[in-house]
Design a protein around this motif. Structure first.
Motif, short mmCIF file in Angstrom:
data_model
loop_
_atom_site.label_atom_id
_atom_site.label_comp_id
_atom_site.label_asym_id
_atom_site.label_seq_id
_atom_site.Cartn_x
_atom_site.Cartn_y
_atom_site.Cartn_z
N PRO A 1 0.81 -1.23 0.00
CA PRO A 1 0.00 0.00 0.00
C PRO A 1 0.84 1.27 0.00
O PRO A 1 0.49 2.25 -0.66
N PHE A 2 1.95 1.26 0.73
CA PHE A 2 2.82 2.44 0.78
C PHE A 2 3.58 2.63 -0.54
O PHE A 2 3.80 3.76 -0.98
N ILE A 3 3.97 1.50 -1.16
CA ILE A 3 4.62 1.59 -2.47
C ILE A 3 3.62 2.11 -3.51
O ILE A 3 3.97 2.95 -4.36
N GLY A 4 2.39 1.64 -3.45
CA GLY A 4 1.37 2.12 -4.38
C GLY A 4 1.19 3.62 -4.28
O GLY A 4 1.11 4.32 -5.30
N ARG A 5 1.13 4.13 -3.06
CA ARG A 5 0.98 5.58 -2.88
C ARG A 5 2.23 6.32 -3.35
O ARG A 5 2.14 7.38 -3.99
N ALA A 6 3.41 5.76 -3.06
CA ALA A 6 4.66 6.39 -3.50
C ALA A 6 4.74 6.45 -5.03
O ALA A 6 5.21 7.44 -5.60
N LEU A 7 4.26 5.40 -5.70
CA LEU A 7 4.26 5.39 -7.17
C LEU A 7 3.39 6.51 -7.73
O LEU A 7 3.72 7.13 -8.75
N ASP A 8 2.25 6.76 -7.07
CA ASP A 8 1.34 7.80 -7.53
C ASP A 8 1.85 9.21 -7.22
O ASP A 8 1.40 10.18 -7.81
N ILE A 9 2.79 9.31 -6.27
CA ILE A 9 3.33 10.62 -5.88
C ILE A 9 4.67 10.91 -6.57
O ILE A 9 4.90 11.97 -7.14
N LYS B 1 -5.08 14.13 0.76
CA LYS B 1 -4.97 12.80 1.35
C LYS B 1 -5.83 11.82 0.57
O LYS B 1 -6.99 12.07 0.27
N LYS B 2 -5.25 10.68 0.24
CA LYS B 2 -5.96 9.62 -0.44
C LYS B 2 -5.76 8.31 0.30
O LYS B 2 -4.74 8.10 0.96
N ALA B 3 -6.75 7.42 0.19
CA ALA B 3 -6.66 6.13 0.86
C ALA B 3 -5.51 5.30 0.27
O ALA B 3 -5.22 5.39 -0.92
N LEU B 4 -4.86 4.49 1.13
CA LEU B 4 -3.79 3.63 0.65
C LEU B 4 -4.33 2.57 -0.31
O LEU B 4 -3.66 2.16 -1.25
N PHE B 5 -5.55 2.10 -0.06
CA PHE B 5 -6.16 1.08 -0.91
C PHE B 5 -7.19 1.73 -1.83
O PHE B 5 -7.85 2.71 -1.46
N GLU B 6 -7.33 1.15 -3.03
CA GLU B 6 -8.28 1.65 -4.00
C GLU B 6 -9.56 0.82 -3.91
O GLU B 6 -9.55 -0.39 -4.16
N SER C 1 -9.17 -4.96 -11.85
CA SER C 1 -8.72 -4.15 -10.72
C SER C 1 -8.38 -2.71 -11.10
O SER C 1 -8.40 -1.83 -10.25
N VAL C 2 -8.06 -2.48 -12.38
CA VAL C 2 -7.66 -1.12 -12.80
C VAL C 2 -8.59 -0.53 -13.86
O VAL C 2 -8.35 0.59 -14.31
N GLN C 3 -9.66 -1.22 -14.22
CA GLN C 3 -10.46 -0.81 -15.37
C GLN C 3 -11.09 0.59 -15.21
O GLN C 3 -11.22 1.34 -16.18
N LYS C 4 -11.48 0.97 -14.02
CA LYS C 4 -12.17 2.26 -13.84
C LYS C 4 -11.35 3.25 -13.01
O LYS C 4 -11.87 4.22 -12.49
N VAL C 5 -10.05 2.98 -12.91
CA VAL C 5 -9.19 3.77 -12.03
C VAL C 5 -8.43 4.82 -12.85
O VAL C 5 -7.83 4.48 -13.86
N PRO C 6 -8.41 6.09 -12.42
CA PRO C 6 -7.63 7.10 -13.13
C PRO C 6 -6.13 6.85 -13.01
O PRO C 6 -5.70 6.15 -12.08
N PRO C 7 -5.31 7.41 -13.92
CA PRO C 7 -3.87 7.14 -13.90
C PRO C 7 -3.19 7.41 -12.57
O PRO C 7 -2.31 6.66 -12.16
N ASN C 8 -3.61 8.47 -11.86
CA ASN C 8 -2.94 8.79 -10.60
C ASN C 8 -3.44 7.99 -9.40
O ASN C 8 -3.12 8.28 -8.26
N ARG C 9 -4.25 6.94 -9.70
CA ARG C 9 -4.62 5.98 -8.65
C ARG C 9 -4.28 4.55 -9.07
O ARG C 9 -4.65 3.59 -8.40
N ARG C 10 -3.58 4.39 -10.20
CA ARG C 10 -3.24 3.04 -10.65
C ARG C 10 -2.22 2.37 -9.73
O ARG C 10 -2.22 1.16 -9.57
N GLY C 11 -1.32 3.17 -9.14
CA GLY C 11 -0.40 2.60 -8.18
C GLY C 11 -1.15 2.00 -7.00
O GLY C 11 -0.87 0.88 -6.57
N ALA C 12 -2.12 2.73 -6.48
CA ALA C 12 -2.92 2.23 -5.35
C ALA C 12 -3.74 1.01 -5.76
O ALA C 12 -3.87 0.05 -4.99
N ALA C 13 -4.31 1.03 -6.98
CA ALA C 13 -5.11 -0.10 -7.45
C ALA C 13 -4.23 -1.35 -7.62
O ALA C 13 -4.62 -2.46 -7.23
N SER C 14 -3.05 -1.17 -8.22
CA SER C 14 -2.13 -2.30 -8.39
C SER C 14 -1.68 -2.85 -7.04
O SER C 14 -1.56 -4.07 -6.86
#
Length: 393
Positions: free
Chosen positions: A72-80, A206-211, A323-336
């Motif tokens: 979850p922390f890596i997903g957020r870091a990828l989006d930031i 602030k965004k949730a760690l999980f999508e 898992s990523v079909q409806k997710v915007p690009p800046n939340r794909r890290g969190a979705a993955s």
């Protein structure tokens, strides 16, 4: 240097086999080779150090749970912070911990190393999945994820068998396996430098760690991978108990079946919806586990491997695309990260629980028990909710 990302252009061109995607396929293959070569070897290494079946389960399980903690922390870091620098850090760290296994002299120390090694795997695999979702055209997401998975599937066909060969038939033994794993991740690092990473607008606020939109697919894949963890962890020991040699062939036929089914069902899920791949995939894995519970010859093991490979390969690309079909690009890290957390949680929990089950009912009973989470996964998939892909974003 990360380059400008044009999402509108991506939808128009539909170019799946781009230069960056092909480079990512090679990277994914090398990375999974370094990972898969360890999978059947470390349980044997743990037994060599004096570990029991339950401790062997913990060796695999603790790796998965540490990956879960970091994802979850890596997903957020990828989006930031973007994808490239996190890739590099993960590859370097994985290589160092692969080499560190040579210093392990007790099961406790091996557990310690596996825990921190899981952080490295959580980092690299989450980043790879995110980059794939960036590069693959949206309308070919299922097909693209199918091809993306082929790289890891091919590694699965070669890695485990190579690992078993090195410790059983060659002069290199465990040391050779650990050096190979480290070298593979260094090569993957070099390949990662050539990818043109899309620039994604950083998250604000602030965004949730999980999508949330990826939770359903994460729960289903968690239940699907619970028995998979027990198969990978204990199949060599199960075969040895029954006096069956050359069990490395199981991984080969399993991976070849995966290679056929992944792109086929990925393409079908793009056109017909996710159910066309996920439902037969779950049912097929149930059949494969039943065959494994009755396997007492190499041919039965190989038949189970083929059925398991076709079925697992059918469900995985569809679940990953879902898992990523409806997710915007800046939340794909969190979705993955959400999806990959479910994947690792299933393997870790399955290895620990089913490893304990094996001590009471044996390996045959363990594989029968593994059917239970698949029944739950099938029920969850049919809970009312949108399962088909949208025709556009």
């Amino acid at each position: 240097m990360e380059e400008e990302y044009n999402e509108k252009e991506e939808e128009i061109t539909h170019n799946l086999l781009s230069r960056d995607f092909i480079l990512l396929l090679f990277l994914n293959f090398i990375m999974f080779m370094g990972f898969q070569i360890l999978m059947p070897v470390l349980p044997t290494y743990a037994r060599y150090l004096g570990g029991s079946e339950s401790k062997v389960g913990f060796i695999v399980g603790i790796f998965s749970f540490s990956a879960i903690l970091i994802r979850p922390f890596i997903g957020r870091a990828l989006d930031i912070f973007g994808r490239k620098r996190i890739f590099i850090i993960g590859f370097l760290a994985f290589s160092l911990f692969s080499l560190s296994y040579m210093a392990a002299s007790t099961v406790l120390f091996l557990l310690f190393l596996r825990f921190f090694h899981g952080f490295c795997w959580g980092t690299t695999s989450t980043t790879a999945n995110t980059v794939a979702s960036d590069i693959i055209p949206y309308k070919r997401l299922g097909e693209g994820m199918g091809y993306f998975g082929l790289a890891s599937t091919l590694a699965m066909a070669i890695g485990p068998a190579l690992g078993l060969y090195l410790i059983q038939e060659s002069q290199y033994g465990f040391k050779g396996v650990f050096i190979f794993s480290a070298a593979a991740f260094i090569i993957a690092l070099i390949l990662s430098l050539g990818i043109r990473y899309p620039t994604v607008k950083p998250l604000s606020g602030k965004k949730a760690l999980f999508e949330r939109k990826a939770l359903k697919s994460a729960v289903i894949v968690s239940l699907l991978t619970m028995p998979y963890g027990s198969v990978v962890t204990f199949i060599a020991l199960y075969a040895q108990e029954q006096g069956i040699e050359n069990i490395g062939l199981y991984f080969t036929v399993y991976a070849l079946a995966l290679m056929v089914s992944r792109p086929l069902f990925g393409r079908l899920s793009d056109r017909k919806g996710f159910g066309i791949a996920i439902v037969p995939g779950l049912l097929g894995v149930m059949i494969a586990l039943f065959l494994l519970s009755r396997a007492n010859t190499l041919m039965l093991f190989l038949l189970a491997g083929i059925v398991y490979g076709v079925s697992f390969g059918a469900a995985m690309p569809a679940l990953q695309a879902m898992s990523v079909q409806k997710v915007p690009p800046n939340r794909r890290g969190a979705a993955s990260a959400t999806y990959s957390t479910g994947f690792d949680f299933g393997i870790g929990l399955g290895s620990i629980i089913l490893g304990a089950v094996a001590q009471f009912v044996g390996y045959s009973g363990m594989y029968l028990t593994g059917i239970i989470p698949l029944v739950l996964a099938l029920i969850i998939f049919f809970i009312p909710g949108e399962r088909k892909r949208e025709s556009s974003r």
